[in-house]
Enzyme design. Structure first.
Site: not given
Length: 572
Positions: A131, A230, A206
């Protein structure tokens, strides 16, 4: 100043495009083709060998072939780099692309194996995607902000250091929402990441870029973060396994993040993969490097084989799983309920054939109150933080993550004017009290399990629905309540939305304005007007254990996953 952010966006997008090898560009299908999962195999860019490598679903099988020299680290890395670039063209999932750096590292690993006959660590030669938050020396971690372009990391995040020591090969970083604080992946810098199963649906957030990449097999294993769902929500939306440890188990040091310094609500780092065995391998590898020596907040707890053997859960011989059908606030989408029934039926059947599994219903306790407290804590100073992050360049804050154009204005993550330190303390005090009440609530289940122990784990929705149309994912309390409790929670795939679910909508939802209803009837939660919207979307569920029970939750998820496979065959 108003144009500064636009110049930063143009510069970053130019540099990103230049990082993509020109002979790896493909013909992207027209937008009316919504399912692009077959494109990597059909586009002609990947050789048979590269398809064999990237389609290998089990991380441990990849590692075994690398260790034996059947596959070189260079060819494995090149194959996943190429497939990641294909995925990016289809769903817009990447931020940083560093193919040459990754291939140079792979060549070093191949030379070491050839020279010594040994591997460098338990992840030797494995490409691992990250990420965007994770700092890698010399690269940017923009975190969805145009305003962060040009901020180059001076050193690696603690987890990146550990991955290097374990022999893994980072090669790309993945997209996330502006501010990080939502479950849709969209920002003004890189744009929107879409779901590869249906590009009209969200990939979640996310960690939505990470999960979309893995869903297209552009990565065998990725790492995300989870402050309120997330990792788990996008994993469920993309048919993946996603694991959220307690916040102090894996290193977060060196991650660029929102709400940094808010110690009463911490983000957790965790793995995402098609491979359940890959989740275990990652956890053992990272914990085995003693991450508490790199991040002072990590609990100095080694991997515990006794806990993995469920020594505190009857040795795994008579487990009690509780099914949480809803959270007392929002009734789940019909396919979620069907998935819960599938799990309950499979577990009950396993109990009858000698596994001695007990299944009971879970009564949610004050989940709405947890949500209200979390909102208050998050919003205590977030308005000031978002302003500080963007005002120097004039970057507007998105007021929604829907498809319509968004003018500058109040951020989609609603913010207030801030509160006093004293008022924040009261919220944190209330959360601590609720954690104690929830502990007692769990302990009291000893009266209904019949095992002499409280419930071993809870199985429930990871989201109120399957992946929604863009901008429509508005309820996150099915995941974030477990963050407030700092419980371990993991997602596993179960099924897909199918015509059985749609016939239910036609019969029972006629005349309603949406498929999900707030039970208090004060408002309606709208998902979509067309029931066909969800056809084929993955459906995942969540298994929850208590604080720092990572080994036990992983083992129980393996048991549940195995029972499901025995009952239903391959599910996704």
């Amino acid at each position: 100043m108003a144009q500064i952010w636009k110049r930063l966006v143009a510069d970053k997008r130019r540099r990103q495009l230049e990082s993509i090898p020109k002979d790896w560009l493909i013909q992207v299908p027209d937008e009316h083709i919504v399912d692009v999962t077959a494109v990597p195999e059909r586009c002609g860019l990947l050789s048979d060998r590269e398809l064999q490598i990237t389609n290998t679903g089990d991380v441990n099988e990849i590692l075994d072939k690398l260790a034996k020299g059947e596959w070189s680290a260079v060819e494995v890395t090149n194959a996943f780099c190429k497939r990641a670039i294909i995925a990016h063209q289809l769903v817009n999932c990447l931020t940083e692309i560093f193919v040459e750096k990754a291939l140079a590292r792979a060549a070093e690993l191949d030379d070491y194996l050839k020279t010594t006959g040994k591997t460098i660590g338990p992840l030797h030669g494995l490409p691992v995607s990250l990420k965007d938050q994770f700092s890698i020396k010399g690269l940017e971690a923009t975190m969805g902000y145009a305003s962060y372009v040009g901020r180059f990391a001076q050193q690696d995040a603690a987890l990146v250091e550990i991955l290097h020591e374990c022999g893994a090969i980072p090669y790309v970083k993945t997209n996330l929402p502006q501010t990080l604080l939502w479950v849709e992946t969209h920002n003004l810098l890189f744009g929107r990441t879409v779901n590869p199963i249906n590009r009209k649906l969200t990939s979640g957030g996310s960690s939505g870029g990470e999960c979309a990449l893995i869903a297209l097999r552009g990565s065998p294993l990725g790492v995300g973060t989870d402050l309120g769902g997330s990792i788990r929500i996008p994993s469920a939306y993309n048919g993946l396994y996603g694991f959220k440890p307690s916040s102090y188990r894996l290193p977060h040091q060196g991650c660029v993040t929102s709400l940094d310094g808010l110690d009463s609500m911490l983000s957790a780092v965790g793995p995402i993969s098609h491979s359940l065995s890959g989740i275990k391998t990652f956890l053992k590898a990272v914990i085995g490097r003693e991450p508490w020596l790199k991040d002072p907040q990590v609990v100095p707890k080694k991997w515990d084989e006794d806990e993995y053997a469920l020594i505190r859960h009857g040795g795994g011989k008579r487990l009690c799983f509780a099914i949480m059908w809803n959270d007392g606030v929002v009734r789940p989408h019909t396919p979620i309920v069907r998935a819960l029934k599938m799990v309950k039926g499979a577990l009950a059947a396993a109990g009858h054939v000698g596994r001695y599994v007990v299944v009971v219903d879970w009564q949610p306790y004050k989940h709405a109150e947890f949500g209200d407290i979390m909102n208050g804590i998050w919003r205590a100073g977030s308005g000031a933080e978002l302003k500080a992050a963007t005002e120097a360049t004039g970057e507007p804050l998105l007021s929604s993550l829907g498809l319509e154009e968004q003018p500058p204005g109040k951020a989609f993550f609603a913010t207030g004017e801030g509160i006093s330190a004293y008022d924040l303390w009261q919220l944190q005090k209330a959360k601590t009290q609720l954690r104690k009440e929830y502990l007692d609530h769990w302990q009291n289940t000893v009266s209904v399990t019949g095992t002499g122990r409280p419930v071993d784990a809870i199985i429930g929705p990871a989201s109120a629905s399957a992946a929604t149309p863009h901008g429509m994912n508005r309820y996150t309390n099915y995941t974030r309540v477990w963050n407030a409790l700092d419980y371990v929670a993991a997602v596993f795939p179960v099924t897909k939305v199918d015509p059985v679910d749609q016939s239910y909508y036609a019969k029972h939802m006629s005349g309603m304005s949406g498929f999900l209803c707030i039970e208090c009837a004060a408002k309606t939660f709208l998902c979509a007007d067309d029931p066909d919207t969800f056809l084929g979307a993955p459906v995942g569920l969540q298994i929850v254990g208590r604080t720092l029970e990572e080994e036990a939750v992983l083992r129980m998820m393996e048991i549940v996953d195995g029972v499901l496979k025995n009952a239903t065959g391959s599910r996704l």
